[in-house]
Motif scaffolding. Structure first.
Motif, PDB file in Angstrom:
ATOM      1  N   MET A  51      35.344  18.861  20.481  1.00 58.87           N
ATOM      2  CA  MET A  51      36.232  19.872  21.076  1.00 58.87           C
ATOM      3  C   MET A  51      35.900  21.267  20.561  1.00 58.87           C
ATOM      4  O   MET A  51      35.924  22.243  21.317  1.00 58.87           O
ATOM      5  N   ALA A  52      35.595  21.356  19.263  1.00 58.08           N
ATOM      6  CA  ALA A  52      35.242  22.667  18.702  1.00 58.08           C
ATOM      7  C   ALA A  52      34.004  23.212  19.401  1.00 58.08           C
ATOM      8  O   ALA A  52      33.939  24.401  19.745  1.00 58.08           O
ATOM      9  N   GLY A  53      33.028  22.347  19.634  1.00 60.96           N
ATOM     10  CA  GLY A  53      31.818  22.775  20.318  1.00 60.96           C
ATOM     11  C   GLY A  53      32.059  23.136  21.774  1.00 60.96           C
ATOM     12  O   GLY A  53      31.396  24.010  22.339  1.00 60.96           O
ATOM     13  N   MET A  54      33.038  22.462  22.365  1.00 62.31           N
ATOM     14  CA  MET A  54      33.351  22.770  23.757  1.00 62.31           C
ATOM     15  C   MET A  54      34.048  24.128  23.873  1.00 62.31           C
ATOM     16  O   MET A  54      33.789  24.909  24.789  1.00 62.31           O
ATOM     17  N   LEU A  55      34.915  24.411  22.902  1.00 64.09           N
ATOM     18  CA  LEU A  55      35.671  25.661  22.942  1.00 64.09           C
ATOM     19  C   LEU A  55      34.832  26.856  22.489  1.00 64.09           C
ATOM     20  O   LEU A  55      34.989  27.957  23.002  1.00 64.09           O
ATOM     21  N   VAL A  56      33.974  26.622  21.506  1.00 69.17           N
ATOM     22  CA  VAL A  56      33.114  27.706  20.978  1.00 69.17           C
ATOM     23  C   VAL A  56      31.667  27.222  21.045  1.00 69.17           C
ATOM     24  O   VAL A  56      31.260  26.367  20.257  1.00 69.17           O
ATOM     25  N   PRO A  57      30.903  27.728  21.978  1.00 70.43           N
ATOM     26  CA  PRO A  57      29.549  27.201  22.199  1.00 70.43           C
ATOM     27  C   PRO A  57      28.668  27.218  20.949  1.00 70.43           C
ATOM     28  O   PRO A  57      27.805  26.351  20.795  1.00 70.43           O
ATOM     29  N   ASP A  58      28.900  28.163  20.040  1.00 68.66           N
ATOM     30  CA  ASP A  58      28.071  28.217  18.832  1.00 68.66           C
ATOM     31  C   ASP A  58      28.268  26.996  17.941  1.00 68.66           C
ATOM     32  O   ASP A  58      27.465  26.752  17.032  1.00 68.66           O
ATOM     33  N   LEU A  59      29.317  26.261  18.163  1.00 68.84           N
ATOM     34  CA  LEU A  59      29.612  25.103  17.314  1.00 68.84           C
ATOM     35  C   LEU A  59      29.103  23.794  17.916  1.00 68.84           C
ATOM     36  O   LEU A  59      29.404  22.726  17.400  1.00 68.84           O
ATOM     37  N   ARG A  60      28.344  23.888  18.991  1.00 72.03           N
ATOM     38  CA  ARG A  60      27.821  22.664  19.606  1.00 72.03           C
ATOM     39  C   ARG A  60      26.804  22.005  18.684  1.00 72.03           C
ATOM     40  O   ARG A  60      25.953  22.681  18.115  1.00 72.03           O
ATOM     41  N   VAL A  61      26.902  20.686  18.583  1.00 69.79           N
ATOM     42  CA  VAL A  61      25.980  19.978  17.696  1.00 69.79           C
ATOM     43  C   VAL A  61      25.138  18.936  18.440  1.00 69.79           C
ATOM     44  O   VAL A  61      24.166  18.446  17.895  1.00 69.79           O
ATOM     45  N   LEU A  62      25.535  18.588  19.639  1.00 70.62           N
ATOM     46  CA  LEU A  62      24.769  17.583  20.389  1.00 70.62           C
ATOM     47  C   LEU A  62      24.255  18.185  21.691  1.00 70.62           C
ATOM     48  O   LEU A  62      24.913  19.051  22.276  1.00 70.62           O
ATOM     49  N   PRO A  63      23.098  17.736  22.151  1.00 74.68           N
ATOM     50  CA  PRO A  63      22.604  18.208  23.446  1.00 74.68           C
ATOM     51  C   PRO A  63      23.454  17.655  24.583  1.00 74.68           C
ATOM     52  O   PRO A  63      24.233  16.715  24.392  1.00 74.68           O
ATOM     53  N   ALA A  64      23.309  18.245  25.740  1.00 74.43           N
ATOM     54  CA  ALA A  64      24.078  17.807  26.919  1.00 74.43           C
ATOM     55  C   ALA A  64      23.852  16.316  27.165  1.00 74.43           C
ATOM     56  O   ALA A  64      22.728  15.830  27.086  1.00 74.43           O
TER      57      ALA A  64
END
Lengths: 231, 329
Positions: A51-64
């Protein structure tokens, strides 16, 4: 993110704290043999990070595609657990669907990531964009999650404080002498459901069920927020 | 005052299960508590809708300011004043609005704070009814049951009053009658639905193309299926608006007096009220929830919730301890 940046940051922060707390529950449960629902805590760790990665793109940890697979599997797993709980209701004398909400949460995550991928392709913007496909489904999922949030909040005062659990554990230091009737095993509430381990594996009191319920409330509100932004 | 939970504890002994009071310590929600939880769910939906991007912009303040014209100056001036403040501090004020609604929702759901949250919801609803909805257009002549009159937000206040957990309940065969007595509750129902019937006969609804225009305006921004339903409904009413308004007024009037009928007839009328509320909600375009600009689900679901609060049940004895009493700390 289609909403306010500061708001997305706030929700993302809450999600990271939540994920960190659930990770701590898992570690403490493992190291100190305290009872917790490890499946639920594990999925909350994943949900918080996702959810954090979804809300803040810089926090994405997995590829699509990565999260879709994980939460797709989670939906199937918790869905199966919920079906088992429903099937066993006659044997147990009551029905407490502990896992249905986690199946719902995982399904909502799958929907959101699928919708985000499509919206990102369409808008090529950062983070979640609005106008996802099937917005009615987003609304239905959000309302179902809100229902679980309210249901969990209603039960919150009934959950014992940690101090009471510790006092009870001191009074009955050996797990073998704790009465293990159906109420003990099955009515474990959020975060302290039976994890399949033998009673001897749990030396201490359960980890805080109230905080586990608060985790579910925070998770439900944040996921509902993300879903509403997709309308 | 003894709560159900306290009674259960004293009867059933200590908590059972790891960390959970279980059936001994947790009173399963009764009819009123279930309705309170539904109300809390609607408040939660409202709160999250208030966090949408649109609400943080100038458009929200303009929407509020638009409810003032047509009202008497004593009503309209404060609306303009508050809209100016909201426009000048859009982010901060909207964040406060959304947070207050979130606290109301969680406060109603959390048993020890249910009275506090219901009280806050009454004060909040009255303020928003005036400053945010222009009293639902009742005084400006723009109010119509099809567009949400007398204002969805006043229904939140009414529900909070009718679902209030009193220290001492009054005997009533329906939940809404227990806080203030069945006579008062029925009078409130009569006033509400009677005023809806009256508004249905006003020019804002009966004028040629008025109802059709209201419904087709709701279709903008909706997903295809809902926009299609609203467009078909609007097309159907384009030449039949006057007759439809009269039919609607008659139905609303029947609903208004229905709670005074014997139990079987009252139940039938309450079913009619729920169906009417569903049709109104559809005509309202589900309150614009799916447009990204809806602030609440509008009046349809709240009217249905209200009808459930009047559903006849077994009568309760006077002095029965109420089940949602906050648990002792």
């Amino acid at each position: 993110m289609a909403g306010q940046t500061w708001l997305a940051d706030t929700f993302a922060g809450v999600m990271l704290v939540t994920a960190g707390y659930c990770l701590a529950r898992l570690v403490i449960s493992w190291r100190r043999h305290r009872r917790t629902d490890r499946q639920v805590d594990a999925v909350h760790v994943l949900m918080g990070v996702a959810m954090a990665g979804m809300l803040v793109p810089d926090l994405r940890v997995l590829p699509a595609g990565g999260w879709e697979v994980i939460f797709g599997a989670g939906t199937v797993w918790f869905g199966w657990q919920a079906i088992r709980e429903y099937r066993d209701r006659v044997t147990l004398g009551r029905f407490r669907p502990h896992h249905a909400q986690h199946a719902l949460g995982c399904a909502a995550m799958v929907y959101m990531f699928t919708a985000v991928t499509k919206a990102a392709k369409a808008a090529s913007g950062a983070g979640m964009g609005g106008a996802a496909r099937y917005p009615t489904l987003a609304l239905v999922l959000a309302m179902a999650l809100f229902g679980y949030v309210i249901w969990t909040a209603d039960r919150l005062p009934a959950l014992a404080r940690v101090s009471a659990l510790v006092a009870r554990a001191v009074a009955a230091p050996s797990p073998a002498v704790v009465p293990a009737g159906p109420a003990v095993v099955l009515d474990a509430g959020p975060g302290v459901a039976d994890d399949g381990l033998s009673p001897q594996r749990h030396a201490g009191p359960p980890l805080s069920p109230r905080l586990a319920a608060c985790v579910e409330i925070a998770m439900g509100v944040t996921m509902g927020y993300a879903l509403i932004l997709m309308l | 005052m003894t709560s159900y939970a306290t009674q259960a504890r004293s009867a059933g002994g200590c908590l059972s299960g790891p960390g959970v009071a279980g059936q001994e310590g947790w009173a399963a929600p009764d009819a009123r508590r279930k309705l309170q939880l539904l109300l809390a769910g609607v408040w939660l939906l409202d709160a999250i809708l208030q966090f949408q991007a649109f609400m943080f912009g100038k458009g929200f303040a303009q929407m509020l300011a638009g409810t003032g014209p047509g009202n008497p100056a004593v009503i309209a001036d404060p609306i303009s004043w508050s809209a100016r403040i909201i426009a000048a501090h859009a982010v901060m004020t909207n964040a406060v609005f959304a947070t207050v609604q979130l606290l109301i929702a969680l406060g109603i759901a959390f048993r020890p704070t249910v009275r506090l949250a219901l009280g806050l919801s009454i004060a909040w609803s009255l303020a928003v009814w005036w400053l945010g909805e222009g009293l639902g257009g009742v005084l400006s002549g723009a109010g119509s049951p099809v567009s949400g009159a007398p204002g969805a937000v006043i229904l939140y206040a009414l529900l909070a009053v009718l679902l209030w957990p009193p220290r001492r309940e009054r005997p009533a065969s329906f939940v809404a009658g227990r806080p203030a007595g069945p006579a008062v509750a029925r009078a409130l129902w009569l006033v509400l639905w009677g005023s809806l019937a009256y508004l249905a006969l006003q020019p804002a609804t009966t004028a040629r193309g008025a109802m059709s225009g209201m419904i087709s305006a709701m279709a903008g921004g909706e997903p295809g299926w809902l926009a299609g339903v609203d467009r078909h409904l609007a097309a159907f009413l384009a030449t039949r608006g006057g007759a439809a308004a009269v039919v609607l007024a008659v139905v609303l009037a029947i609903v208004a007096v229905g709670v005074y009928l014997p139990r079987p007839a009252a139940r039938a009328v309450l079913v009619l009220a729920i169906v009417t509320a569903a049709v109104i909600w559809l005509a309202e375009g589900l309150g614009g929830l799916l447009t990204g600009g809806g602030t609440d689900p509008n009046s349809g679901p709240l009217l249905a919730l209200l009808a459930l609060a009047y559903w006849p049940q077994a009568a309760v004895a006077p002095g029965r301890p109420e089940p949602t009493q906050p648990e002792p700390a």
